[in-house]
Design a protein around this motif. Structure first.
Motif, PDB file in Angstrom:
ATOM      1  N   TYR A  31      -5.824  -2.898  -3.048  1.00  0.00           N
ATOM      2  CA  TYR A  31      -4.901  -2.100  -3.849  1.00  0.00           C
ATOM      3  C   TYR A  31      -3.449  -2.386  -3.471  1.00  0.00           C
ATOM      4  CZ  TYR A  31      -2.387   1.535  -6.144  1.00  0.00           C
ATOM      5  OH  TYR A  31      -1.464   2.200  -6.914  1.00  0.00           O
ATOM      6  N   TRP A  32      -3.153  -2.407  -2.177  1.00  0.00           N
ATOM      7  CA  TRP A  32      -1.782  -2.698  -1.743  1.00  0.00           C
ATOM      8  C   TRP A  32      -1.319  -4.044  -2.293  1.00  0.00           C
ATOM      9  CZ3 TRP A  32       2.091  -0.136   0.608  1.00  0.00           C
ATOM     10  CH2 TRP A  32       1.790   1.087   1.208  1.00  0.00           C
ATOM     11  N   GLN A  33      -2.188  -5.038  -2.240  1.00  0.00           N
ATOM     12  CA  GLN A  33      -1.799  -6.379  -2.680  1.00  0.00           C
ATOM     13  C   GLN A  33      -1.643  -6.478  -4.190  1.00  0.00           C
ATOM     14  OE1 GLN A  33      -4.661  -8.899  -0.738  1.00  0.00           O
ATOM     15  NE2 GLN A  33      -3.499  -8.905   1.161  1.00  0.00           N
ATOM     16  N   THR A  34      -2.430  -5.727  -4.942  1.00  0.00           N
ATOM     17  CA  THR A  34      -2.286  -5.793  -6.396  1.00  0.00           C
ATOM     18  C   THR A  34      -1.143  -4.922  -6.897  1.00  0.00           C
ATOM     19  OG1 THR A  34      -3.973  -4.087  -6.729  1.00  0.00           O
ATOM     20  CG2 THR A  34      -4.700  -6.379  -6.838  1.00  0.00           C
ATOM     21  N   ALA A  35      -0.843  -3.830  -6.196  1.00  0.00           N
ATOM     22  CA  ALA A  35       0.201  -2.913  -6.643  1.00  0.00           C
ATOM     23  C   ALA A  35       1.593  -3.319  -6.161  1.00  0.00           C
ATOM     24  CB  ALA A  35      -0.110  -1.498  -6.167  1.00  0.00           C
ATOM     25  N   THR A  36       1.671  -4.185  -5.168  1.00  0.00           N
ATOM     26  CA  THR A  36       2.960  -4.594  -4.608  1.00  0.00           C
ATOM     27  C   THR A  36       3.410  -5.897  -5.260  1.00  0.00           C
ATOM     28  OG1 THR A  36       2.380  -3.587  -2.495  1.00  0.00           O
ATOM     29  CG2 THR A  36       4.177  -5.183  -2.465  1.00  0.00           C
ATOM     30  N   PRO A  37       4.648  -5.937  -5.771  1.00  0.00           N
ATOM     31  CA  PRO A  37       5.148  -7.193  -6.350  1.00  0.00           C
ATOM     32  C   PRO A  37       5.139  -8.319  -5.307  1.00  0.00           C
ATOM     33  CG  PRO A  37       6.640  -5.367  -6.822  1.00  0.00           C
ATOM     34  CD  PRO A  37       5.623  -4.855  -5.858  1.00  0.00           C
ATOM     35  N   ASP A  38       4.905  -9.537  -5.781  1.00  0.00           N
ATOM     36  CA  ASP A  38       4.820 -10.692  -4.874  1.00  0.00           C
ATOM     37  C   ASP A  38       6.028 -10.788  -3.950  1.00  0.00           C
ATOM     38  OD1 ASP A  38       2.380 -11.435  -5.861  1.00  0.00           O
ATOM     39  OD2 ASP A  38       3.161 -13.014  -7.153  1.00  0.00           O
ATOM     40  N   ARG A  39       7.214 -10.547  -4.459  1.00  0.00           N
ATOM     41  CA  ARG A  39       8.432 -10.698  -3.658  1.00  0.00           C
ATOM     42  C   ARG A  39       8.523  -9.689  -2.518  1.00  0.00           C
ATOM     43  NH1 ARG A  39      11.871  -6.768  -5.207  1.00  0.00           N
ATOM     44  NH2 ARG A  39      11.522  -5.836  -7.243  1.00  0.00           N
ATOM     45  N   LEU A  40       7.718  -8.605  -2.567  1.00  0.00           N
ATOM     46  CA  LEU A  40       7.758  -7.582  -1.524  1.00  0.00           C
ATOM     47  C   LEU A  40       6.525  -7.587  -0.631  1.00  0.00           C
ATOM     48  CD1 LEU A  40       9.181  -4.583  -3.589  1.00  0.00           C
ATOM     49  CD2 LEU A  40      10.402  -6.097  -2.018  1.00  0.00           C
ATOM     50  N   GLN A  41       5.625  -8.544  -0.831  1.00  0.00           N
ATOM     51  CA  GLN A  41       4.390  -8.580  -0.045  1.00  0.00           C
ATOM     52  C   GLN A  41       4.665  -8.640   1.457  1.00  0.00           C
ATOM     53  OE1 GLN A  41       1.069  -8.418  -0.811  1.00  0.00           O
ATOM     54  NE2 GLN A  41       1.389  -8.196  -3.007  1.00  0.00           N
ATOM     55  N   GLY A  42       5.535  -9.536   1.880  1.00  0.00           N
ATOM     56  CA  GLY A  42       5.827  -9.698   3.308  1.00  0.00           C
ATOM     57  C   GLY A  42       6.427  -8.448   3.916  1.00  0.00           C
ATOM     58  N   ARG A  43       7.408  -7.870   3.242  1.00  0.00           N
ATOM     59  CA  ARG A  43       8.047  -6.658   3.761  1.00  0.00           C
ATOM     60  C   ARG A  43       7.070  -5.490   3.826  1.00  0.00           C
ATOM     61  NH1 ARG A  43      13.637  -6.658   0.306  1.00  0.00           N
ATOM     62  NH2 ARG A  43      14.382  -8.667   1.059  1.00  0.00           N
ATOM     63  N   THR A  44       6.271  -5.357   2.782  1.00  0.00           N
ATOM     64  CA  THR A  44       5.306  -4.258   2.744  1.00  0.00           C
ATOM     65  C   THR A  44       4.296  -4.402   3.868  1.00  0.00           C
ATOM     66  OG1 THR A  44       5.569  -4.069   0.354  1.00  0.00           O
ATOM     67  CG2 THR A  44       3.596  -3.094   1.303  1.00  0.00           C
ATOM     68  N   ASN A  45       3.768  -5.591   4.036  1.00  0.00           N
ATOM     69  CA  ASN A  45       2.776  -5.818   5.083  1.00  0.00           C
ATOM     70  C   ASN A  45       3.381  -5.605   6.469  1.00  0.00           C
ATOM     71  OD1 ASN A  45       0.163  -6.514   6.004  1.00  0.00           O
ATOM     72  ND2 ASN A  45       0.882  -8.563   6.461  1.00  0.00           N
ATOM     73  N   ALA A  46       4.559  -6.118   6.688  1.00  0.00           N
ATOM     74  CA  ALA A  46       5.214  -5.959   7.999  1.00  0.00           C
ATOM     75  C   ALA A  46       5.482  -4.486   8.305  1.00  0.00           C
ATOM     76  CB  ALA A  46       6.513  -6.753   8.035  1.00  0.00           C
ATOM     77  N   THR A  47       5.927  -3.738   7.314  1.00  0.00           N
ATOM     78  CA  THR A  47       6.212  -2.321   7.511  1.00  0.00           C
ATOM     79  C   THR A  47       4.938  -1.549   7.820  1.00  0.00           C
ATOM     80  OG1 THR A  47       8.116  -2.456   6.050  1.00  0.00           O
ATOM     81  CG2 THR A  47       7.210  -0.265   6.450  1.00  0.00           C
ATOM     82  N   ARG A  48       3.878  -1.812   7.061  1.00  0.00           N
ATOM     83  CA  ARG A  48       2.608  -1.124   7.291  1.00  0.00           C
ATOM     84  C   ARG A  48       2.054  -1.446   8.677  1.00  0.00           C
ATOM     85  NH1 ARG A  48      -1.671  -2.396   4.575  1.00  0.00           N
ATOM     86  NH2 ARG A  48      -2.554  -0.347   4.727  1.00  0.00           N
TER      87      ARG A  48
END
Length: 142
Positions: A64-81
């Motif tokens: 869900y996180w990967q499909t709901a998060t825009p590609d350009r924010l994948q790295g930031r989202t993953n790092a923050t989580r």
């Protein structure tokens, strides 16, 4: 992820979190309430439930996180989580150890399980319960 396709990722995530808390409670019951070989059987059942729930939650939550998060924010989202997750571990692990030493490890397991059940219950009040992995969230193929 088949569970998420069938019932919705959010429902699977919340149900798996409830199951994880229950699994810790079952393992605590084995340590606190059941004598002899029965304790090992109950503990093994708790471990089985824990493994099933963690697998179901992780696969659906990450999808869900990967499909709901825009590609350009994948790295930031993953790092923050991951940073938030590691920070909680740094605080909670020593507290759990202190609680285990002070009140017993069975009690510490009960507290851990109850905390997970509270987290799952709070998740019911959020948008997590509506999370789905269907085509409406999946980015178009390139």
């Amino acid at each position: 992820m088949r569970l998420g396709d069938r019932w919705g990722a959010g429902h699977v995530i919340i149900g798996a979190r409830l199951g994880t808390g229950t699994a810790w409670g079952v393992m605590a019951a084995a340590a606190l309430l059941v004598p002899g070989a029965g304790a090992w059987v109950l503990f093994a059942l708790g471990q089985l439930l824990l493994g099933l729930c963690m697998g179901a939650e992780n696969a659906n939550e990450m999808a869900y996180w990967q499909t709901a998060t825009p590609d350009r924010l994948q790295g930031r989202t993953n790092a923050t989580r991951r940073s938030a997750n590691r920070a909680v571990i740094v605080v909670a692990a020593p507290l759990g150890g202190l609680l285990g030493d002070a009140a017993g490890y069975g009690t510490a397991l009960v507290v851990a399980g109850a905390t997970l059940v509270v987290v799952a219950t709070v998740s019911l009040a959020t948008g997590v319960r509506r999370a789905r992995l269907g085509d409406e969230h999946t980015p178009a193929p390139r």
